[in-house]
Design a protein around this motif. Structure first.
Motif, mmCIF file in Angstrom:
data_model
loop_
_atom_site.group_PDB
_atom_site.id
_atom_site.type_symbol
_atom_site.label_atom_id
_atom_site.label_comp_id
_atom_site.label_asym_id
_atom_site.label_seq_id
_atom_site.Cartn_x
_atom_site.Cartn_y
_atom_site.Cartn_z
ATOM 1 N N ILE A 52 0.761 -1.226 -0.014
ATOM 2 C CA ILE A 52 0.059 -0.026 -0.140
ATOM 3 C C ILE A 52 0.948 1.268 -0.159
ATOM 4 O O ILE A 52 1.709 1.438 0.905
ATOM 5 C CB ILE A 52 -0.887 -0.059 1.227
ATOM 6 N N ASN A 53 0.641 2.158 -0.892
ATOM 7 C CA ASN A 53 1.183 3.293 -0.978
ATOM 8 C C ASN A 53 0.139 4.262 -0.637
ATOM 9 O O ASN A 53 -0.725 4.893 -1.637
ATOM 10 C CB ASN A 53 1.893 3.888 -2.396
ATOM 11 N N HIS A 54 0.326 4.990 0.445
ATOM 12 C CA HIS A 54 -0.916 5.810 1.251
ATOM 13 C C HIS A 54 -0.463 7.204 1.161
ATOM 14 O O HIS A 54 -1.392 8.014 1.170
ATOM 15 C CB HIS A 54 -1.270 5.309 2.459
ATOM 16 N N ASN A 55 0.833 7.552 1.211
ATOM 17 C CA ASN A 55 1.276 9.056 1.306
ATOM 18 C C ASN A 55 0.665 9.863 2.000
ATOM 19 O O ASN A 55 0.169 11.001 1.973
ATOM 20 C CB ASN A 55 1.056 9.598 -0.150
ATOM 21 N N LEU A 56 0.383 9.548 3.477
ATOM 22 C CA LEU A 56 -0.162 9.969 4.560
ATOM 23 C C LEU A 56 0.943 10.768 5.447
ATOM 24 O O LEU A 56 0.593 11.492 6.186
ATOM 25 C CB LEU A 56 -0.910 9.036 5.541
ATOM 26 N N ALA A 57 2.265 10.449 4.959
ATOM 27 C CA ALA A 57 3.263 11.034 5.888
ATOM 28 C C ALA A 57 3.085 10.753 7.351
ATOM 29 O O ALA A 57 3.510 11.761 8.334
ATOM 30 C CB ALA A 57 3.593 12.500 5.569
ATOM 31 N N LYS A 58 2.897 9.482 7.599
ATOM 32 C CA LYS A 58 2.706 9.121 9.047
ATOM 33 C C LYS A 58 2.891 7.537 9.130
ATOM 34 O O LYS A 58 2.714 6.963 8.064
ATOM 35 C CB LYS A 58 1.543 9.650 9.764
ATOM 36 N N PHE A 59 2.614 6.908 10.388
ATOM 37 C CA PHE A 59 2.475 5.486 10.314
ATOM 38 C C PHE A 59 1.076 5.106 11.002
ATOM 39 O O PHE A 59 1.065 4.917 12.056
ATOM 40 C CB PHE A 59 3.875 5.042 11.387
ATOM 41 N N PRO A 60 0.151 4.714 9.939
ATOM 42 C CA PRO A 60 -1.154 4.913 10.492
ATOM 43 C C PRO A 60 -1.647 3.305 11.104
ATOM 44 O O PRO A 60 -0.931 2.520 10.958
ATOM 45 C CB PRO A 60 -1.762 5.094 8.965
ATOM 46 N N SER A 61 -2.466 3.565 11.847
ATOM 47 C CA SER A 61 -2.955 2.371 12.324
ATOM 48 C C SER A 61 -3.952 1.864 11.061
ATOM 49 O O SER A 61 -4.315 2.436 10.259
ATOM 50 C CB SER A 61 -4.106 2.733 13.589
ATOM 51 N N VAL A 62 -4.158 0.525 11.362
ATOM 52 C CA VAL A 62 -4.672 -0.227 10.043
ATOM 53 C C VAL A 62 -6.172 -1.009 10.572
ATOM 54 O O VAL A 62 -5.808 -1.777 11.574
ATOM 55 C CB VAL A 62 -3.700 -1.183 9.470
ATOM 56 N N SER A 63 -7.010 -1.015 9.845
ATOM 57 C CA SER A 63 -8.165 -2.155 10.115
ATOM 58 C C SER A 63 -8.427 -2.629 8.649
ATOM 59 O O SER A 63 -8.102 -2.179 7.562
ATOM 60 C CB SER A 63 -9.468 -1.103 10.282
ATOM 61 N N ILE A 64 -8.969 -3.866 8.710
ATOM 62 C CA ILE A 64 -9.219 -4.586 7.497
ATOM 63 C C ILE A 64 -10.618 -5.255 7.273
ATOM 64 O O ILE A 64 -11.219 -5.616 8.423
ATOM 65 C CB ILE A 64 -8.105 -5.634 7.390
ATOM 66 N N LYS A 65 -11.227 -5.083 6.156
ATOM 67 C CA LYS A 65 -12.426 -5.785 5.983
ATOM 68 C C LYS A 65 -12.155 -6.721 4.794
ATOM 69 O O LYS A 65 -11.786 -6.277 3.781
ATOM 70 C CB LYS A 65 -13.504 -4.875 5.546
ATOM 71 N N PHE A 66 -12.319 -7.795 5.123
ATOM 72 C CA PHE A 66 -11.990 -8.957 3.802
ATOM 73 C C PHE A 66 -13.477 -9.153 2.931
ATOM 74 O O PHE A 66 -14.353 -9.059 3.509
ATOM 75 C CB PHE A 66 -11.709 -10.515 4.579
ATOM 76 N N SER A 67 -13.246 -9.370 1.763
ATOM 77 C CA SER A 67 -14.399 -9.641 0.882
ATOM 78 C C SER A 67 -15.267 -10.725 1.414
ATOM 79 O O SER A 67 -16.511 -10.611 1.109
ATOM 80 C CB SER A 67 -14.019 -9.804 -0.536
ATOM 81 N N SER A 68 -14.878 -11.674 2.110
ATOM 82 C CA SER A 68 -15.486 -12.887 2.577
ATOM 83 C C SER A 68 -16.277 -12.824 3.813
ATOM 84 O O SER A 68 -16.758 -13.583 4.274
ATOM 85 C CB SER A 68 -14.255 -14.042 2.628
ATOM 86 N N SER A 69 -16.058 -11.493 4.299
ATOM 87 C CA SER A 69 -16.784 -11.341 5.726
ATOM 88 C C SER A 69 -17.057 -9.888 5.760
ATOM 89 O O SER A 69 -16.774 -8.822 5.317
ATOM 90 C CB SER A 69 -15.791 -11.539 6.738
#
Length: 235
Positions: A182-199
């Motif tokens: 992931i190239n997010h270009n937020l200029a920080k170290f962000p927290s991450v949440s995930i949603k899978f297509s299967s759920s």
């Protein structure tokens, strides 16, 4: 009857003015401007992908409705959680599963559409599909607000973006893979949440099943145990 172009133009539009048109059956009707404004506000017809509207129902929930869990009285201060339909108010044919997932981990504002002085700002601590898959549960922490919640009123929900607040990024992993770059270009170290297509669940505790490697302040990699597709929300 005169031609429409021949009528005097009214440059002072008010809520009581009437518009001439046809309803869904094709019958000619007068439409009051205030009623049109109310419909647009309550249905979020002109809203963004991260804006939602629901009618509050403290009984059995139906499509386009929401229910607040209150710790004591009916003020916004007392709201601890919220159950919402996956359908927007007045839009029964358009499920909002993926758009609703944008609220996970965010600050949100909930407001009465007919009186925006009644509102609450909250942190979304968790976001999960209900035992009835037509609804989602949001655990909330109150931050600020004013006024009280009234049954049968319509409420809007928006991501609350404070002036100068943090930037966010949503990554769509279209092809199943065990490595999401992931190239997010937020200029920080962000927290991450995930949603899978299967759920329908949104996972905020990513470390329990995935490894996040921060390449630098603008790039990261998510390593999964198995190939998955879905969304990653960076905050």
């Amino acid at each position: 009857m005169a031609r429409i172009s021949g009528y005097t133009k009214d440059t002072n539009v008010s809520k009581g003015d009437k518009l001439l048109g046809s309803d869904s059956s094709g019958a000619t009707r007068n439409f009051i401007v205030g009623d049109v404004q109310k419909f647009l506000a309550e249905s979020n017809t002109a809203g963004s992908s991260s804006s939602f509207t629901y009618k509050y129902n403290n009984g059995t929930l139906g499509s386009g409705q929401a229910k607040f869990t209150l710790s004591s009285d009916n003020t916004f201060t007392s709201v601890t959680s919220l159950k919402v339909s996956k359908y927007n108010y007045n839009e029964p044919d358009n499920p909002l599963n993926n758009a609703l997932a944008l609220l996970a981990g965010k600050n949100i504002i909930i407001y009465e559409t007919s009186n925006k002085n009644n509102f609450g700002v909250y942190k979304v601590n968790s976001f999960n599909v209900d035992s009835n898959s037509n609804f989602y549960n949001l655990s909330l922490t109150f931050q600020t607000g004013n006024g009280s919640i009234v049954n049968e009123k319509v409420y809007g929900i928006d991501i609350y973006a404070e002036s100068g607040g943090d930037k966010t990024y949503a990554h769509h992993q279209n092809n199943a893979s065990d490595t999401w770059t992931i190239n997010h270009n937020l200029a920080k170290f962000p927290s991450v949440s995930i949603k899978f297509s299967s759920s329908d669940n949104v996972y905020t505790n990513v470390g329990a099943f995935a490894g996040v490697v921060y390449t630098d302040s603008n790039n990261l990699t998510i390593n999964l145990a198995a190939a998955e597709s879905g969304y990653a929300y960076l905050n």
